[in-house]
Design a protein around this motif. Structure first.
Motif, PDB file in Angstrom:
ATOM      1  N   HIS A   1      18.952   5.743  19.933  1.00 17.49           N
ATOM      2  CA  HIS A   1      19.989   6.062  20.921  1.00 17.49           C
ATOM      3  C   HIS A   1      21.259   5.303  20.566  1.00 17.49           C
ATOM      4  CE1 HIS A   1      16.816   7.982  23.228  1.00 17.49           C
ATOM      5  NE2 HIS A   1      16.113   6.868  23.126  1.00 17.49           N
ATOM      6  N   ILE A   2      21.777   5.589  19.388  1.00 14.67           N
ATOM      7  CA  ILE A   2      22.834   4.745  18.840  1.00 14.67           C
ATOM      8  C   ILE A   2      24.144   4.872  19.604  1.00 14.67           C
ATOM      9  CG2 ILE A   2      23.679   6.367  17.084  1.00 14.67           C
ATOM     10  CD1 ILE A   2      23.551   3.784  15.180  1.00 14.67           C
ATOM     11  N   ASP A   3      24.425   6.028  20.160  1.00  9.41           N
ATOM     12  CA  ASP A   3      25.644   6.163  20.965  1.00  9.41           C
ATOM     13  C   ASP A   3      25.599   5.203  22.156  1.00  9.41           C
ATOM     14  OD1 ASP A   3      28.128   7.971  21.711  1.00  9.41           O
ATOM     15  OD2 ASP A   3      26.941   7.728  23.536  1.00  9.41           O
ATOM     16  N   ARG A   4      24.455   5.139  22.806  1.00 13.90           N
ATOM     17  CA  ARG A   4      24.301   4.235  23.947  1.00 13.90           C
ATOM     18  C   ARG A   4      24.477   2.776  23.527  1.00 13.90           C
ATOM     19  NH1 ARG A   4      18.992   5.287  27.082  1.00 13.90           N
ATOM     20  NH2 ARG A   4      18.003   4.299  25.273  1.00 13.90           N
ATOM     21  N   THR A   5      23.905   2.411  22.374  1.00  5.79           N
ATOM     22  CA  THR A   5      24.010   1.032  21.906  1.00  5.79           C
ATOM     23  C   THR A   5      25.442   0.684  21.519  1.00  5.79           C
ATOM     24  OG1 THR A   5      21.724   1.120  21.124  1.00  5.79           O
ATOM     25  CG2 THR A   5      23.094  -0.667  20.295  1.00  5.79           C
ATOM     26  N   VAL A   6      26.141   1.623  20.905  1.00  3.45           N
ATOM     27  CA  VAL A   6      27.546   1.404  20.569  1.00  3.45           C
ATOM     28  C   VAL A   6      28.348   1.073  21.821  1.00  3.45           C
ATOM     29  CG1 VAL A   6      29.659   2.601  19.838  1.00  3.45           C
ATOM     30  CG2 VAL A   6      27.597   2.732  18.428  1.00  3.45           C
ATOM     31  N   ASN A   7      28.158   1.856  22.854  1.00  8.78           N
ATOM     32  CA  ASN A   7      28.902   1.617  24.092  1.00  8.78           C
ATOM     33  C   ASN A   7      28.473   0.327  24.789  1.00  8.78           C
ATOM     34  OD1 ASN A   7      30.770   3.978  24.513  1.00  8.78           O
ATOM     35  ND2 ASN A   7      28.870   5.078  24.179  1.00  8.78           N
TER      36      ASN A   7
END
Length: 216
Positions: free
Chosen positions: A95-101
């Motif tokens: 869930h890389i988008d979530r981790t980026v944010n």
């Protein structure tokens, strides 16, 4: 402007603090800190206590490269320890988008690292929200490896996407970079250069930094 980010994985651990001070004194721009968990990569390096121990001896940016599985579990601790930039691997997070944010919400800058065989296209839609992309130009886990030539094309591809979606994106490269190829890597589009062995070789930090910066 090109930044030089020496990797302290190649420093002398018996005098790590002295080496970090020398990096700042002799003109390094960042300190690159490779964190390995022995699972994502076949090696183990230092973690949060080491980062804390050197944070108060330099004002240089701490560029923390997490080569670990499920990095979201630990990013807050690394930010609290003094990380300015947190880079996570595309290959380690479902869930890389979530981790980026999440990283951005903690007040740190955020990057995504790509292994040599991972296509740049994989992160096309994330580029507008990133501060940096790290192109691994060797397979991660060990210092002193030889630069993988096809990664030059990846740097060029990323530069094209940066021009289209995020002109402020930093393009970092890590692995096998020294005085003989730093110029060509920069010409491909890289603007942050990680160098380990090339900086710390023979303990001649000042001389090696001058050589690398002179080749730019």
């Amino acid at each position: 402007m090109i930044k030089l980010a020496p990797s302290i994985l190649s420093a002398d651990f018996s005098k790590l603090g002295e080496d970090v001070k020398a990096l700042e004194k002799y003109g390094a721009d960042w300190v690159h800190i490779d964190v390995m968990d022995g699972m994502f990569v076949p090696n183990i390096s230092f973690g949060i206590p080491v980062i804390k121990s050197i944070r108060n001896i330099t004002s240089l940016t701490f560029d923390v490269h997490l080569m670990i599985e499920e990095p979201a579990r630990f990013v807050e601790d690394f930010v609290k320890a003094g990380a300015d930039m947190i880079t996570i691997h595309y290959e380690t997070d479902r869930h890389i988008d979530r981790t980026v944010n999440y990283i951005k919400s903690l007040g740190a800058k955020v990057g995504i690292a790509l292994n040599p065989a991972t296509p740049v296209e994989s992160i096309k839609y994330l580029i507008p929200n990133l501060d940096m992309v790290l192109i691994m130009t060797v397979n991660p886990g060990f210092g002193g490896q030889k630069y993988i030539n096809y990664c030059s094309e990846k740097i060029k591809e990323l530069k094209e996407l940066s021009n289209k979606f995020n002109k402020n994106l930093l393009i970092e490269v890590d692995g096998g970079i020294g005085k003989d190829n730093i110029k060509s890597v920069v010409e491909c589009g890289a603007n942050v250069i990680v160098a380990g062995s090339a900086v710390f070789k023979d303990g001649k930090i000042e001389e090696n930094i001058k050589i690398l910066k002179g080749d730019r």
